[in-house]
Design a protein around this motif. Structure first.
Motif, PDB file in Angstrom:
ATOM      1  N   SER A 102    -136.134  13.530   5.683  1.00  0.00           N
ATOM      2  CA  SER A 102    -137.023  12.988   6.703  1.00  0.00           C
ATOM      3  C   SER A 102    -136.239  12.255   7.783  1.00  0.00           C
ATOM      4  O   SER A 102    -135.231  11.596   7.507  1.00  0.00           O
ATOM      5  CB  SER A 102    -138.021  12.030   6.052  1.00  0.00           C
ATOM      6  OG  SER A 102    -138.717  11.299   7.021  1.00  0.00           O
ATOM      7  N   GLU A 103    -136.737  12.342   9.001  1.00  0.00           N
ATOM      8  CA  GLU A 103    -136.085  11.662  10.115  1.00  0.00           C
ATOM      9  C   GLU A 103    -136.072  10.149   9.904  1.00  0.00           C
ATOM     10  O   GLU A 103    -135.182   9.458  10.401  1.00  0.00           O
ATOM     11  CB  GLU A 103    -136.813  11.997  11.421  1.00  0.00           C
ATOM     12  CG  GLU A 103    -136.093  11.477  12.658  1.00  0.00           C
ATOM     13  CD  GLU A 103    -136.917  11.649  13.918  1.00  0.00           C
ATOM     14  OE1 GLU A 103    -136.349  12.091  14.928  1.00  0.00           O
ATOM     15  OE2 GLU A 103    -138.126  11.341  13.886  1.00  0.00           O
ATOM     16  N   LYS A 104    -137.051   9.622   9.162  1.00  0.00           N
ATOM     17  CA  LYS A 104    -137.116   8.181   8.965  1.00  0.00           C
ATOM     18  C   LYS A 104    -135.930   7.643   8.155  1.00  0.00           C
ATOM     19  O   LYS A 104    -135.726   6.427   8.092  1.00  0.00           O
ATOM     20  CB  LYS A 104    -138.429   7.792   8.276  1.00  0.00           C
ATOM     21  CG  LYS A 104    -138.551   8.283   6.849  1.00  0.00           C
ATOM     22  CD  LYS A 104    -139.771   7.697   6.147  1.00  0.00           C
ATOM     23  CE  LYS A 104    -141.054   8.060   6.829  1.00  0.00           C
ATOM     24  NZ  LYS A 104    -142.236   7.548   6.100  1.00  0.00           N
ATOM     25  N   ARG A 105    -135.140   8.535   7.557  1.00  0.00           N
ATOM     26  CA  ARG A 105    -133.966   8.093   6.803  1.00  0.00           C
ATOM     27  C   ARG A 105    -132.706   7.969   7.669  1.00  0.00           C
ATOM     28  O   ARG A 105    -131.675   7.486   7.189  1.00  0.00           O
ATOM     29  CB  ARG A 105    -133.680   9.066   5.644  1.00  0.00           C
ATOM     30  CG  ARG A 105    -134.661   8.916   4.493  1.00  0.00           C
ATOM     31  CD  ARG A 105    -134.360   9.835   3.333  1.00  0.00           C
ATOM     32  NE  ARG A 105    -135.204   9.474   2.203  1.00  0.00           N
ATOM     33  CZ  ARG A 105    -134.854   8.645   1.231  1.00  0.00           C
ATOM     34  NH1 ARG A 105    -133.650   8.107   1.243  1.00  0.00           N
ATOM     35  NH2 ARG A 105    -135.681   8.360   0.253  1.00  0.00           N
ATOM     36  N   ILE A 106    -132.779   8.400   8.917  1.00  0.00           N
ATOM     37  CA  ILE A 106    -131.595   8.353   9.775  1.00  0.00           C
ATOM     38  C   ILE A 106    -131.170   6.917  10.060  1.00  0.00           C
ATOM     39  O   ILE A 106    -129.990   6.564   9.944  1.00  0.00           O
ATOM     40  CB  ILE A 106    -131.848   9.122  11.090  1.00  0.00           C
ATOM     41  CG1 ILE A 106    -131.964  10.612  10.806  1.00  0.00           C
ATOM     42  CG2 ILE A 106    -130.714   8.873  12.085  1.00  0.00           C
ATOM     43  CD1 ILE A 106    -132.253  11.446  12.033  1.00  0.00           C
ATOM     44  N   LEU A 107    -132.119   6.063  10.450  1.00  0.00           N
ATOM     45  CA  LEU A 107    -131.775   4.673  10.750  1.00  0.00           C
ATOM     46  C   LEU A 107    -131.243   3.943   9.520  1.00  0.00           C
ATOM     47  O   LEU A 107    -130.220   3.252   9.615  1.00  0.00           O
ATOM     48  CB  LEU A 107    -132.976   3.941  11.349  1.00  0.00           C
ATOM     49  CG  LEU A 107    -132.748   2.463  11.693  1.00  0.00           C
ATOM     50  CD1 LEU A 107    -131.583   2.301  12.658  1.00  0.00           C
ATOM     51  CD2 LEU A 107    -134.026   1.836  12.276  1.00  0.00           C
ATOM     52  N   PRO A 108    -131.891   4.040   8.342  1.00  0.00           N
ATOM     53  CA  PRO A 108    -131.314   3.401   7.156  1.00  0.00           C
ATOM     54  C   PRO A 108    -129.905   3.903   6.838  1.00  0.00           C
ATOM     55  O   PRO A 108    -129.029   3.105   6.468  1.00  0.00           O
ATOM     56  CB  PRO A 108    -132.300   3.773   6.035  1.00  0.00           C
ATOM     57  CG  PRO A 108    -133.601   3.946   6.738  1.00  0.00           C
ATOM     58  CD  PRO A 108    -133.246   4.581   8.058  1.00  0.00           C
ATOM     59  N   LEU A 109    -129.669   5.213   6.982  1.00  0.00           N
ATOM     60  CA  LEU A 109    -128.333   5.747   6.729  1.00  0.00           C
ATOM     61  C   LEU A 109    -127.343   5.213   7.763  1.00  0.00           C
ATOM     62  O   LEU A 109    -126.206   4.866   7.422  1.00  0.00           O
ATOM     63  CB  LEU A 109    -128.365   7.278   6.769  1.00  0.00           C
ATOM     64  CG  LEU A 109    -127.027   8.004   6.557  1.00  0.00           C
ATOM     65  CD1 LEU A 109    -126.380   7.595   5.245  1.00  0.00           C
ATOM     66  CD2 LEU A 109    -127.225   9.526   6.613  1.00  0.00           C
TER      67      LEU A 109
END
Length: 299
Positions: A102-109
């Motif tokens: 999911s794109e929402k995991r880009i910022l946490p990564l």
């Protein structure tokens, strides 16, 4: 006008928002630097801005732990090449990651890999004799380590995934990653030791994250949930109130949705296995369309 800008911002993808945020900070830095230069106080600007960089001296870092976050959004203001290539890489590599997660995991990564890379760089300057003598005046800044983690995460999910280079030819994403690893390793003996160490640490974090995720250990899950909660809270105080209440019915529709998501995940896993074995070109048009639709659904 503010409402139009806010609407535009809300419609942007997470990747575009991250790029915009980095560019706005860079623009603000540049404007402040220009003002300080005009009043003959450029040295004062350099002293002040360093409080947002990551100090590689452990004694200094102990008083600036927040810099593990702030340095990831700071870029050198002696030109645009630093931020340009970092943001271009983020723009190119992040969509590859969203094929698999999911794109929402880009910022946490982005954030967690930057923190990990920063800690590794500090440890290197604290415990490696060859670097210890240089640590006093060394600072780290930029998004490079985080961008490398995103690239390597996508590579680890599917090393044989084909990427287009400037629309001229395609190449396996694994070869792109190996090229960067070679460049950073070969550059270590020369200048920017902290930068190259952080790049390699970012690469390592991206690899470890995916391998642990595939074994059932999610390093980013807690941060994804925290960001989701924050976004929901922020939306609640910024969006207009409404008396309309939406009621969701349970039953057969829920079962159908659960079955659909299960079947879609099974099909996605099968396609990724095919890519690993035979490459992206071996997929049928139907499989490529399915992969594209899943990428959009996960954003």
């Amino acid at each position: 006008m503010f409402k139009q800008l806010y609407t535009f911002y809300r419609q942007c993808t997470i990747v575009h928002k991250m790029i915009l945020f980095n560019v706005l900070i860079f623009a603000f830095q540049s404007i402040i630097q220009l003002i300080f230069w005009a009043i003959h106080a450029r040295d004062a600007f350099q002293t002040a801005i360093q409080y947002f960089y990551l100090p590689l001296n452990l004694e200094v870092f102990k008083w600036r732990p927040y810099s593990l976050i702030t340095y990831q959004f700071m870029h050198a203001t002696d030109g645009i090449s630093h931020i340009f290539f970092n943001m271009l890489s983020l723009f190119v590599f992040a969509p590859l990651f969203t094929v698999f997660q999911s794109e929402k995991r880009i910022l946490p990564l982005y954030l967690m890999s930057g923190i990990f890379a920063g800690l590794v760089a500090i440890a290197s300057y604290s415990f490696l004799p060859i670097l210890a003598e240089q640590k006093q005046a060394q600072y780290l800044l930029g998004a490079s380590a985080s961008v490398m983690a995103i690239l390597v995460a996508a590579t680890t999910f599917s090393p044989h995934f084909q990427v287009s280079i400037l629309g001229v030819f395609t190449i396996k994403i694994l070869y792109v990653t190996l090229f960067y690893v070679f460049v950073f390793l070969s550059s270590l003996p020369f200048e920017n030791h902290g930068g190259h160490i952080s790049h390699l640490a970012g690469i390592l974090f991206g690899f470890i994250y995916v391998k642990l995720y595939q074994k059932g250990y999610d390093l980013l899950g807690w941060l994804v949930r925290w960001i989701d909660s924050f976004v929901a809270w922020f939306d609640g105080i910024t969006e207009p109130k409404t008396n309309l209440k939406v009621v969701h019915s349970k039953g057969d529709r829920d079962i159908e949705n659960e079955t659909y998501h299960y079947d879609a995940q099974e099909e996605l896993n099968r396609i990724l296995d095919t890519i690993n074995r035979s490459g992206f070109d071996s997929l049928t048009q139907k499989e490529r369309d399915f992969l594209t639709s899943q990428s959009h659904d996960r954003k």
